[in-house]
Design an enzyme around this catalytic site. Structure first.
Site, mmCIF file in Angstrom:
data_model
loop_
_atom_site.group_PDB
_atom_site.id
_atom_site.type_symbol
_atom_site.label_atom_id
_atom_site.label_comp_id
_atom_site.label_asym_id
_atom_site.label_seq_id
_atom_site.Cartn_x
_atom_site.Cartn_y
_atom_site.Cartn_z
ATOM 1 N N HIS A 214 8.011 1.108 2.422
ATOM 2 C CA HIS A 214 6.898 0.946 1.498
ATOM 3 C C HIS A 214 7.304 1.578 0.166
ATOM 4 O O HIS A 214 8.103 2.517 0.137
ATOM 5 C CB HIS A 214 5.632 1.593 2.054
ATOM 6 N N CYS A 245 -0.795 0.368 5.306
ATOM 7 C CA CYS A 245 -1.450 0.627 6.593
ATOM 8 C C CYS A 245 -2.914 1.002 6.375
ATOM 9 O O CYS A 245 -3.223 1.896 5.584
ATOM 10 C CB CYS A 245 -0.734 1.756 7.323
#
Length: 317
Positions: A214, A245
């Site tokens: 990420h 998430c």
């Protein structure tokens, strides 16, 4: 294509996770037909490996309630490898029935994130995976492993390498030879990536590792560089930088697929993708979610894309 950097692999395989990891946290449901159109645009851009959906409880992740319908649109494509995330035996049964090529079993390297993410302890998750492995063996469906928070946890901070090693070994013992290290919260650094990859490769020969970054703190591609320096050939990314998430504070998106592909091609690494079509797919993803996405190449274009001098004003004075 740029000149290959010494030590980098000749080719890299990108797994597109936008249809699952990218869309899962979207508050508004993306119609199934639009998800299918996005996946088709990614196929048209040359991508052939997808984490296409997840067979999870619709109560937990409403965006994935059409998992079977999305799979049905592509299950007969013999030129694509389609995986789906499964958290438990019920999800695994649904994934097998839907015709996935492989099921991805996931648990966190940190106890606290695993409880937030799947409402189970790590030990409970791993025990459940043994049941799924037995089911998969009877069906002929392959298994892959994913380790979330492999480089750090938003609740605990640093995650011990020993916890990642133990989990990877548990996956290997269940027959998984493809394991993804997930940087769920963007806590990876290039130095950590090098240390983790070296340790895992030494401890688990014969296991193929993938890296999933990420870009939370802006070093996603730097971490990919570190992985490439260690010979890692599998990377996961999300078109336009979609994702984050839903069970993590301050979560931001994945490394953008088009940014990763551009970086790789300019480093002399083949990806089998068409950058112009990836940019088109990123624009489609941006349209579907109705907001600007963080991908950079979709805005700037390739480095040799020129503009007319008349397109910008001339300075005065």
């Amino acid at each position: 294509m740029g000149q290959r950097i010494a030590g980098f692999p000749d080719t890299v395989i990108i797994t597109e996770v936008g249809p699952r990891d990218g869309l899962q946290s979207e508050a508004e449901f993306i119609p199934t037909a639009q998800k299918i159109a996005l996946i088709q645009s990614l196929l048209d851009a040359g991508l052939r490996r997808f984490e296409i959906t997840s067979f999870v409880s619709p109560r937990a992740v409403p965006q994935m309630r059409d998992a079977a319908e999305v799979m049905a649109a592509f299950r007969d494509r013999d030129d694509a490898h389609l995986t789906a995330l499964v958290p438990n035996l019920r999800g695994a049964s649904a994934a097998i029935e839907a015709g996935v090529d492989a099921m991805v079993l996931f648990a966190s390297a940190s106890e606290s994130h695993n409880r937030k993410n799947v409402n189970r302890s790590r030990a409970e998750s791993l025990a459940g995976f043994a049941e799924i492995a037995r089911l998969a063996e009877g069906s002929g469906t392959a298994l892959q492993g994913a380790i979330a928070t492999a480089f750090g946890c938003p609740f605990e901070g640093d995650v011990a390498l020993s916890a990642v090693l133990d989990q990877a070994k548990a996956y290997r013992d269940l027959g998984m030879t493809h394991i993804t290290l997930g940087d769920t919260t963007g806590m990876a650094t290039p130095a950590l990536v090098i240390d983790w990859v070296q340790a895992l490769a030494e401890a688990l020969p014969g296991v193929e590792f993938a890296l999933h970054f990420h870009n939370t703190r802006g070093v996603g591609l730097a971490c990919a560089y570190a992985g490439l320096s260690q010979g890692v050939r599998h990377y996961e990314s999300s078109i336009g930088g979609l994702g984050g998430c839903p069970f993590v504070p301050r979560a931001t998106g994945n490394v953008a697929t088009e940014d990763l592909a551009y970086f790789l091609e300019e480093s002399g690494v083949e990806t089998g993708t068409d950058l112009d079509r990836l940019i088109e797919a990123a624009a489609l993803a941006e349209h579907l979610v109705g907001r600007e996405l963080p991908g950079q190449i979709m805005k700037a274009g390739p480095r040799l894309k020129t503009a007319s001098m008349d397109s910008v004003r001339t300075a005065n004075g």
